[in-house]
Design a protein around this motif. Structure first.
Motif, PDB file in Angstrom:
ATOM      1  N   ARG A 123       0.828  -1.210   0.000  1.00  0.00           N
ATOM      2  CA  ARG A 123       0.000   0.000   0.000  1.00  0.00           C
ATOM      3  C   ARG A 123       0.862   1.258   0.000  1.00  0.00           C
ATOM      4  O   ARG A 123       0.546   2.259  -0.674  1.00  0.00           O
ATOM      5  CB  ARG A 123      -0.907  -0.004   1.226  1.00  0.00           C
ATOM      6  CG  ARG A 123      -2.026  -1.031   1.135  1.00  0.00           C
ATOM      7  CD  ARG A 123      -2.895  -0.976   2.365  1.00  0.00           C
ATOM      8  NE  ARG A 123      -4.002  -1.926   2.291  1.00  0.00           N
ATOM      9  CZ  ARG A 123      -4.888  -2.113   3.256  1.00  0.00           C
ATOM     10  NH1 ARG A 123      -4.776  -1.405   4.396  1.00  0.00           N
ATOM     11  NH2 ARG A 123      -5.852  -2.992   3.098  1.00  0.00           N
ATOM     12  N   GLN A 124       1.983   1.215   0.728  1.00  0.00           N
ATOM     13  CA  GLN A 124       2.878   2.365   0.768  1.00  0.00           C
ATOM     14  C   GLN A 124       3.488   2.618  -0.609  1.00  0.00           C
ATOM     15  O   GLN A 124       3.605   3.767  -1.054  1.00  0.00           O
ATOM     16  CB  GLN A 124       3.969   2.130   1.815  1.00  0.00           C
ATOM     17  CG  GLN A 124       4.821   3.350   2.117  1.00  0.00           C
ATOM     18  CD  GLN A 124       4.031   4.427   2.826  1.00  0.00           C
ATOM     19  OE1 GLN A 124       3.098   4.131   3.564  1.00  0.00           O
ATOM     20  NE2 GLN A 124       4.380   5.687   2.581  1.00  0.00           N
ATOM     21  N   GLN A 125       3.856   1.504  -1.271  1.00  0.00           N
ATOM     22  CA  GLN A 125       4.425   1.648  -2.624  1.00  0.00           C
ATOM     23  C   GLN A 125       3.390   2.220  -3.587  1.00  0.00           C
ATOM     24  O   GLN A 125       3.712   3.073  -4.420  1.00  0.00           O
ATOM     25  CB  GLN A 125       4.926   0.283  -3.116  1.00  0.00           C
ATOM     26  CG  GLN A 125       6.169  -0.206  -2.376  1.00  0.00           C
ATOM     27  CD  GLN A 125       6.581  -1.600  -2.822  1.00  0.00           C
ATOM     28  OE1 GLN A 125       5.860  -2.236  -3.584  1.00  0.00           O
ATOM     29  NE2 GLN A 125       7.743  -2.062  -2.333  1.00  0.00           N
ATOM     30  N   GLN A 126       2.173   1.719  -3.481  1.00  0.00           N
ATOM     31  CA  GLN A 126       1.121   2.253  -4.354  1.00  0.00           C
ATOM     32  C   GLN A 126       0.883   3.731  -4.089  1.00  0.00           C
ATOM     33  O   GLN A 126       0.687   4.529  -5.002  1.00  0.00           O
ATOM     34  CB  GLN A 126      -0.174   1.460  -4.134  1.00  0.00           C
ATOM     35  CG  GLN A 126      -0.100   0.031  -4.647  1.00  0.00           C
ATOM     36  CD  GLN A 126      -1.367  -0.744  -4.354  1.00  0.00           C
ATOM     37  OE1 GLN A 126      -2.241  -0.241  -3.641  1.00  0.00           O
ATOM     38  NE2 GLN A 126      -1.446  -1.966  -4.886  1.00  0.00           N
ATOM     39  N   LEU A 127       0.920   4.100  -2.843  1.00  0.00           N
ATOM     40  CA  LEU A 127       0.721   5.502  -2.492  1.00  0.00           C
ATOM     41  C   LEU A 127       1.854   6.360  -3.032  1.00  0.00           C
ATOM     42  O   LEU A 127       1.627   7.446  -3.599  1.00  0.00           O
ATOM     43  CB  LEU A 127       0.632   5.632  -0.971  1.00  0.00           C
ATOM     44  CG  LEU A 127       0.393   7.045  -0.416  1.00  0.00           C
ATOM     45  CD1 LEU A 127      -0.908   7.629  -0.946  1.00  0.00           C
ATOM     46  CD2 LEU A 127       0.379   7.037   1.112  1.00  0.00           C
ATOM     47  N   ASN A 128       3.112   5.871  -2.925  1.00  0.00           N
ATOM     48  CA  ASN A 128       4.254   6.615  -3.456  1.00  0.00           C
ATOM     49  C   ASN A 128       4.165   6.746  -4.966  1.00  0.00           C
ATOM     50  O   ASN A 128       4.496   7.809  -5.547  1.00  0.00           O
ATOM     51  CB  ASN A 128       5.549   5.918  -3.056  1.00  0.00           C
ATOM     52  CG  ASN A 128       5.799   5.980  -1.554  1.00  0.00           C
ATOM     53  OD1 ASN A 128       5.312   6.897  -0.886  1.00  0.00           O
ATOM     54  ND2 ASN A 128       6.542   5.018  -1.017  1.00  0.00           N
ATOM     55  N   SER A 129       3.747   5.671  -5.635  1.00  0.00           N
ATOM     56  CA  SER A 129       3.630   5.718  -7.108  1.00  0.00           C
ATOM     57  C   SER A 129       2.596   6.738  -7.526  1.00  0.00           C
ATOM     58  O   SER A 129       2.792   7.503  -8.489  1.00  0.00           O
ATOM     59  CB  SER A 129       3.242   4.336  -7.641  1.00  0.00           C
ATOM     60  OG  SER A 129       4.234   3.383  -7.324  1.00  0.00           O
TER      61      SER A 129
END
Length: 260
Positions: free
Chosen positions: A223-229
């Motif tokens: 979820r953190q990666q998706q948010l950063n992307s």
């Protein structure tokens, strides 16, 4: 003169008849009560308090006389015991005097207490007293000692069977010890099994918790990666829009300059 003699004889006959009736009434049937030496025994006696006020009562050793008690053991003055009448502290009235229970309790009974007792409830009026006769029998206390001869014979019999009793005792002790050891071993096995099961439950629980934590961390990382992307993508769009706006401004300014 003859009439006086007849009346005199008639009065004597009435007196004798009255005395005979009284003697028959006083010597009526007795209730049997049994006690044991060394214990206590209660001789029952009561009267109806519902239809009468509290009455005086006396306990007599032996047959009751025509009036009162001539061999008093204990007596009451309505609802209280007359302490001056108590012959011994062994004689007690432990019932509810306010309910008409005037039963006599004899403490620490001895064989000499056996015999007849009388309870007289004094009711106002001529020859109205309520009388109860009781015969007490006392059984001997169980013997706690034996004679020297019986003790000697008992010891001799005991000596002749000592070896057999010792062998039997040793057998019983051995079997008891073996059963105790078996019980202890079974208890140890049970404790070990419970401990192993508890350890397995703890390990499974800890493993489940670790797996859940790892899954949660992975999901959180994704979820953190998706948010950063998504943040990077939005930043790129903003930069591109700014560049387009700057280029448009330059083109407009160049067009205006050329037109001039």
């Amino acid at each position: 003169m003859c009439g006086v003699s007849v009346r005199y004889h008639f009065a004597i006959m009435k007196l004798l008849l009255l005395l005979a009736v009284l003697s028959v009434g006083e010597g009526g049937s007795s209730r049997k009560v049994a006690g044991r030496a060394g214990g206590s025994v209660t001789l029952p006696c009561s009267y109806d308090m519902k239809n009468r006020k509290p009455l005086s009562v006396c306990w007599n050793r032996g047959n009751l006389p025509v009036f009162k008690c001539d061999n008093v053991l204990i007596a009451t003055d309505e609802l209280s015991v007359r302490e001056d009448s108590r012959r011994s502290s062994r004689y007690q009235l432990l019932g509810r005097l306010d309910q008409g229970d005037v039963s006599l309790t004899i403490l620490n009974v001895t064989e000499s207490d056996a015999g007849q007792y009388g309870c007289r409830v004094e009711i106002p009026g001529w020859f109205n007293d309520d009388k109860h006769h009781l015969d007490l029998t006392v059984d001997s206390a169980p013997q706690t000692t034996t004679s020297v001869n019986s003790e000697t014979s008992t010891l001799q019999k005991t000596d002749t069977h000592t070896a057999g009793h010792m062998n039997a005792t040793e057998t019983v002790l051995t079997s008891s010890f073996s059963s105790v050891i078996r019980q202890q071993e079974s208890s140890s096995v049970t404790v070990a099994l419970v401990s192993v099961m508890f350890g397995l439950i703890v390990l499974v629980t800890v493993g489940g918790v670790v797996i859940l934590v790892r899954k949660w961390m992975r999901l959180h990382k994704v979820r953190q990666q998706q948010l950063n992307s998504s943040i990077q993508f939005s930043s790129t769009l903003q930069l591109q829009s700014r560049d387009s706006a700057v280029e448009n401004i330059y083109q407009i300014e160049e067009g205006v300059a050329r037109g001039v």
